[in-house]
Write a protein that holds these residues in place. Structure first.
Motif, short mmCIF file in Angstrom:
data_model
loop_
_atom_site.label_atom_id
_atom_site.label_comp_id
_atom_site.label_asym_id
_atom_site.label_seq_id
_atom_site.Cartn_x
_atom_site.Cartn_y
_atom_site.Cartn_z
N ILE A 90 -7.80 1.69 -14.26
CA ILE A 90 -6.84 2.67 -13.75
C ILE A 90 -5.53 2.50 -14.52
N THR A 91 -4.64 3.47 -14.41
CA THR A 91 -3.36 3.38 -15.11
C THR A 91 -2.44 2.42 -14.35
N LYS A 92 -1.41 1.93 -15.06
CA LYS A 92 -0.46 1.03 -14.43
C LYS A 92 0.30 1.73 -13.30
N LEU A 93 0.55 3.00 -13.46
CA LEU A 93 1.24 3.75 -12.41
C LEU A 93 0.40 3.79 -11.14
N GLU A 94 -0.90 4.06 -11.29
CA GLU A 94 -1.79 4.07 -10.13
C GLU A 94 -1.86 2.69 -9.49
N ALA A 95 -1.87 1.63 -10.32
CA ALA A 95 -1.93 0.27 -9.79
C ALA A 95 -0.66 -0.06 -9.02
N ALA A 96 0.50 0.40 -9.52
CA ALA A 96 1.76 0.12 -8.83
C ALA A 96 1.80 0.83 -7.48
N VAL A 97 1.38 2.08 -7.44
CA VAL A 97 1.36 2.82 -6.17
C VAL A 97 0.37 2.17 -5.21
N MET A 98 -0.76 1.70 -5.74
CA MET A 98 -1.75 1.02 -4.90
C MET A 98 -1.16 -0.26 -4.30
N GLN A 99 -0.41 -1.01 -5.10
CA GLN A 99 0.22 -2.24 -4.59
C GLN A 99 1.24 -1.93 -3.50
N ILE A 100 2.05 -0.88 -3.71
CA ILE A 100 3.03 -0.50 -2.69
C ILE A 100 2.31 -0.12 -1.39
N GLY A 101 1.23 0.63 -1.51
CA GLY A 101 0.46 1.02 -0.33
C GLY A 101 -0.14 -0.18 0.38
N ASN A 102 -0.67 -1.15 -0.38
CA ASN A 102 -1.26 -2.35 0.23
C ASN A 102 -0.20 -3.19 0.95
N LYS A 103 0.97 -3.34 0.32
CA LYS A 103 2.02 -4.13 0.96
C LYS A 103 2.58 -3.43 2.19
N ALA A 104 2.66 -2.10 2.14
CA ALA A 104 3.12 -1.36 3.32
C ALA A 104 2.12 -1.51 4.45
N GLN A 160 0.32 -4.09 4.98
CA GLN A 160 0.42 -5.46 5.50
C GLN A 160 1.65 -5.64 6.38
N GLY A 161 2.55 -4.64 6.39
CA GLY A 161 3.69 -4.71 7.29
C GLY A 161 5.03 -4.95 6.63
N GLU A 162 5.13 -4.91 5.33
CA GLU A 162 6.42 -5.10 4.67
C GLU A 162 7.23 -3.81 4.79
N ARG A 170 10.14 -2.95 3.43
CA ARG A 170 10.69 -2.42 2.19
C ARG A 170 9.64 -1.60 1.44
N ALA A 171 8.41 -2.09 1.40
CA ALA A 171 7.33 -1.36 0.75
C ALA A 171 7.01 -0.08 1.52
N ALA A 172 7.09 -0.13 2.86
CA ALA A 172 6.82 1.06 3.67
C ALA A 172 7.86 2.14 3.40
N LYS A 173 9.15 1.76 3.31
CA LYS A 173 10.21 2.73 2.99
C LYS A 173 9.96 3.37 1.63
N GLU A 174 9.60 2.55 0.66
CA GLU A 174 9.34 3.06 -0.69
C GLU A 174 8.14 4.01 -0.69
N LEU A 175 7.10 3.65 0.05
CA LEU A 175 5.92 4.50 0.12
C LEU A 175 6.25 5.83 0.78
N PHE A 176 7.03 5.80 1.87
CA PHE A 176 7.40 7.04 2.54
C PHE A 176 8.25 7.94 1.64
N SER A 177 9.14 7.34 0.86
CA SER A 177 9.96 8.17 -0.05
C SER A 177 9.08 8.77 -1.15
N LEU A 178 8.09 8.02 -1.64
CA LEU A 178 7.16 8.57 -2.63
C LEU A 178 6.35 9.71 -2.05
#
Length: 174
Positions: free
Chosen positions: A97-111, A113-115, A117-125
């Protein structure tokens, strides 16, 4: 003895000399000089016409120490990096997969898990992507509006007869 002006050590009479300053107030006629050097033709030098010897030569940059050819700006470097493909091990096995897809996937996984900061970033995306999708879906209505404008222009210019214009306007409105 003359009075001094505002604490100055110069007498007031010496500060104001209107007769000597008059020549500074007059506008001077523009002068033009002719260059008659060996390699140059008869060329008038003046306002907006520098001597030909000091002008930039053809094929040579006016800023030789400027940005080198082929150097990339920040946005092109970021775009190139985000499009690179990486190998990811998932439940179905390894995949690319592309690095962009991997980064979005990581943000989604961390959100997930309950983080916070990651949830705020995911919601803004998500909000940004929904706004872009909404803007792209309204693009079809702009095309319909353009078609109506073109149709009225054709009718006004006499390109369509009255019977054709009524049938086409019914088709466009439907």
């Amino acid at each position: 003895m003359w009075p001094f002006v505002a604490g100055k050590s110069i007498p007031a009479r010496e500060l104001f000399r209107p007769r000597r300053a008059r020549h500074l107030m007059r506008s001077q006629p523009r002068r033009s000089f002719s260059v008659h050097n060996e390699g140059f033709q008869n060329y008038d030098v003046g306002y907006g016409k520098p001597p030909q010897a000091t002008q930039f030569t053809r094929g040579r940059s006016g800023n030789p120490k400027g940005r080198p050819k082929g150097s990339k700006n920040l946005s092109s470097v970021v775009q190139r990096e985000c499009r690179q493909r990486v190998r990811v091990n998932g439940p179905g096995g390894p995949r690319m997969i592309t690095k962009l897809e991997a980064a979005v996937m990581q943000i989604g996984n961390k959100a997930a898990q309950g983080e916070l900061r990651a949830a705020k970033e995911l919601f803004s995306l998500i909000r940004i992507s929904e706004e872009e999708q909404g803007a792209s879906s309204t693009g079809t209505s702009f095309q319909e509006a353009d078609q109506r404008v073109l149709h009225t222009l054709r009718r006004r210019l006499g390109g369509l007869s009255t019977s054709e214009s009524t049938t086409n306007s019914k088709e466009i409105s439907e």
